[in-house]
Write a protein that holds these residues in place. Sequence first.
Motif, PDB file in Angstrom:
ATOM      1  N   GLY A 169       6.945  -1.257  -7.720  1.00 35.27           N
ATOM      2  CA  GLY A 169       6.489  -2.277  -6.794  1.00 35.27           C
ATOM      3  C   GLY A 169       5.877  -3.495  -7.443  1.00 35.27           C
ATOM      4  N   ASP A 170       6.060  -3.669  -8.751  1.00 31.90           N
ATOM      5  CA  ASP A 170       5.462  -4.802  -9.466  1.00 31.90           C
ATOM      6  C   ASP A 170       6.355  -6.033  -9.333  1.00 31.90           C
ATOM      7  N   PRO A 171       5.918  -7.055  -8.584  1.00 34.05           N
ATOM      8  CA  PRO A 171       6.769  -8.227  -8.355  1.00 34.05           C
ATOM      9  C   PRO A 171       6.906  -9.142  -9.563  1.00 34.05           C
ATOM     10  N   LEU A 172       6.054  -8.981 -10.562  1.00 31.47           N
ATOM     11  CA  LEU A 172       6.098  -9.872 -11.728  1.00 31.47           C
ATOM     12  C   LEU A 172       6.887  -9.300 -12.896  1.00 31.47           C
ATOM     13  N   TYR A 173       6.846  -7.990 -13.092  1.00 33.32           N
ATOM     14  CA  TYR A 173       7.405  -7.417 -14.317  1.00 33.32           C
ATOM     15  C   TYR A 173       8.494  -6.368 -14.083  1.00 33.32           C
ATOM     16  N   ALA A 174       8.542  -5.769 -12.924  1.00 34.90           N
ATOM     17  CA  ALA A 174       9.491  -4.681 -12.692  1.00 34.90           C
ATOM     18  C   ALA A 174      10.910  -5.205 -12.479  1.00 34.90           C
ATOM     19  N   HIS A 175      11.906  -4.449 -12.947  1.00 30.96           N
ATOM     20  CA  HIS A 175      13.293  -4.762 -12.606  1.00 30.96           C
ATOM     21  C   HIS A 175      13.519  -4.371 -11.144  1.00 30.96           C
ATOM     22  N   ASN A 176      14.667  -4.738 -10.583  1.00 37.07           N
ATOM     23  CA  ASN A 176      14.885  -4.594  -9.147  1.00 37.07           C
ATOM     24  C   ASN A 176      14.735  -3.164  -8.647  1.00 37.07           C
ATOM     25  N   ASP A 177      15.259  -2.202  -9.396  1.00 39.47           N
ATOM     26  CA  ASP A 177      15.165  -0.812  -8.949  1.00 39.47           C
ATOM     27  C   ASP A 177      13.713  -0.361  -8.868  1.00 39.47           C
ATOM     28  N   ALA A 178      12.923  -0.684  -9.883  1.00 40.84           N
ATOM     29  CA  ALA A 178      11.510  -0.308  -9.879  1.00 40.84           C
ATOM     30  C   ALA A 178      10.724  -1.090  -8.831  1.00 40.84           C
ATOM     31  N   LEU A 179      11.071  -2.354  -8.655  1.00 40.95           N
ATOM     32  CA  LEU A 179      10.398  -3.178  -7.649  1.00 40.95           C
ATOM     33  C   LEU A 179      10.618  -2.617  -6.251  1.00 40.95           C
ATOM     34  N   ASN A 180      11.840  -2.229  -5.966  1.00 41.34           N
ATOM     35  CA  ASN A 180      12.182  -1.764  -4.623  1.00 41.34           C
ATOM     36  C   ASN A 180      11.857  -0.294  -4.389  1.00 41.34           C
ATOM     37  N   ALA A 181      11.335   0.390  -5.404  1.00 41.94           N
ATOM     38  CA  ALA A 181      11.020   1.812  -5.271  1.00 41.94           C
ATOM     39  C   ALA A 181       9.712   2.061  -4.531  1.00 41.94           C
ATOM     40  N   ALA A 182       8.930   1.021  -4.289  1.00 35.83           N
ATOM     41  CA  ALA A 182       7.646   1.168  -3.590  1.00 35.83           C
ATOM     42  C   ALA A 182       7.356  -0.110  -2.809  1.00 35.83           C
ATOM     43  N   PRO A 183       6.635  -0.007  -1.697  1.00 41.39           N
ATOM     44  CA  PRO A 183       6.353  -1.185  -0.878  1.00 41.39           C
ATOM     45  C   PRO A 183       5.245  -2.073  -1.424  1.00 41.39           C
ATOM     46  N   ARG A 184       4.548  -1.610  -2.484  1.00 41.11           N
ATOM     47  CA  ARG A 184       3.451  -2.381  -3.066  1.00 41.11           C
ATOM     48  C   ARG A 184       3.320  -1.990  -4.528  1.00 41.11           C
ATOM     49  N   LEU A 185       2.531  -2.740  -5.275  1.00 40.50           N
ATOM     50  CA  LEU A 185       2.237  -2.393  -6.660  1.00 40.50           C
ATOM     51  C   LEU A 185       1.476  -1.076  -6.700  1.00 40.50           C
ATOM     52  N   CYS A 186       2.021  -0.084  -7.395  1.00 42.96           N
ATOM     53  CA  CYS A 186       1.396   1.242  -7.456  1.00 42.96           C
ATOM     54  C   CYS A 186       0.457   1.319  -8.653  1.00 42.96           C
ATOM     55  N   LEU A 187      -0.657   0.585  -8.555  1.00 50.19           N
ATOM     56  CA  LEU A 187      -1.683   0.559  -9.592  1.00 50.19           C
ATOM     57  C   LEU A 187      -3.042   0.553  -8.912  1.00 50.19           C
ATOM     58  N   HIS A 188      -3.893   1.532  -9.267  1.00 49.56           N
ATOM     59  CA  HIS A 188      -5.159   1.724  -8.584  1.00 49.56           C
ATOM     60  C   HIS A 188      -6.252   2.049  -9.599  1.00 49.56           C
ATOM     61  N   ALA A 189      -7.380   1.346  -9.507  1.00 48.69           N
ATOM     62  CA  ALA A 189      -8.539   1.611 -10.368  1.00 48.69           C
ATOM     63  C   ALA A 189      -9.277   2.823  -9.820  1.00 48.69           C
ATOM     64  N   THR A 190      -9.134   3.962 -10.512  1.00 50.07           N
ATOM     65  CA  THR A 190      -9.528   5.256  -9.968  1.00 50.07           C
ATOM     66  C   THR A 190     -10.949   5.667 -10.306  1.00 50.07           C
ATOM     67  N   THR A 191     -11.381   5.444 -11.547  1.00 50.35           N
ATOM     68  CA  THR A 191     -12.745   5.801 -11.947  1.00 50.35           C
ATOM     69  C   THR A 191     -13.407   4.634 -12.653  1.00 50.35           C
ATOM     70  N   LEU A 192     -14.734   4.618 -12.570  1.00 48.86           N
ATOM     71  CA  LEU A 192     -15.517   3.539 -13.173  1.00 48.86           C
ATOM     72  C   LEU A 192     -16.828   4.139 -13.664  1.00 48.86           C
ATOM     73  N   ASP A 193     -17.088   4.029 -14.970  1.00 48.84           N
ATOM     74  CA  ASP A 193     -18.295   4.574 -15.593  1.00 48.84           C
ATOM     75  C   ASP A 193     -19.055   3.440 -16.277  1.00 48.84           C
ATOM     76  N   PHE A 194     -20.352   3.341 -15.994  1.00 45.06           N
ATOM     77  CA  PHE A 194     -21.182   2.327 -16.637  1.00 45.06           C
ATOM     78  C   PHE A 194     -22.637   2.767 -16.525  1.00 45.06           C
TER      79      PHE A 194
END
Length: 211
Positions: A169-194
Amino acid sequence: MPLSSISIVYQDHDLLVVNKPTLLLSVPGRAENNKDSLIQRLNQNGYPDALIVHRLDWETTGLMVLARNAAAHSELSRQFRERLVARTYTALCWGQLAARQGQIELPMRYDPPNKPRQTLDFLQGKTARTYWRKLSTHESHTRVELSPHTGRSHQLRVHLNALGHPILGDPLYAHNDALNAAPRLCLHATTLDFYHPATQQPLRFGCPAEF
């Protein structure tokens, strides 16, 4: 704009931890029609003291910490600058990663002719390092945990694409197959330690991906 799409994970007198939704800027853009942002919504809906410490891409979801006073902002900024903040991301990337884990160290720089893209540059690029670990394998993609050692813009997206495994789902870097494989960018900030900016108590927050 309403605050309803932004989940408040934690708050006290010194900081906020929020779960940023997709398709929302961290800070206002330059264009007049690009002013809606996480910080603007917070400032206008009960958190006028909130201050940006770091950013997530427009399409990326997940955890962000914000300061609520100048002293907290200075201390949290120092922790990011000195790489005392630990972050992990969850991503779905195209294809099958052969190894169980690995490290990507490829220098990057801004690519002005193709704004807002970043590009690899072994002569003038800045050091960028990402650690990755395979979580699960599926028919057309792999779920991975990503841990950036550096915090370059688009680092995780560029690094996985360089391996031949762009994020779905990456509109900037993914090729067409990867872009169309998801409705959005599948990247999520899951944990945060500080460390708490006032007490120096270690803090850890988690927020699972919804893909």
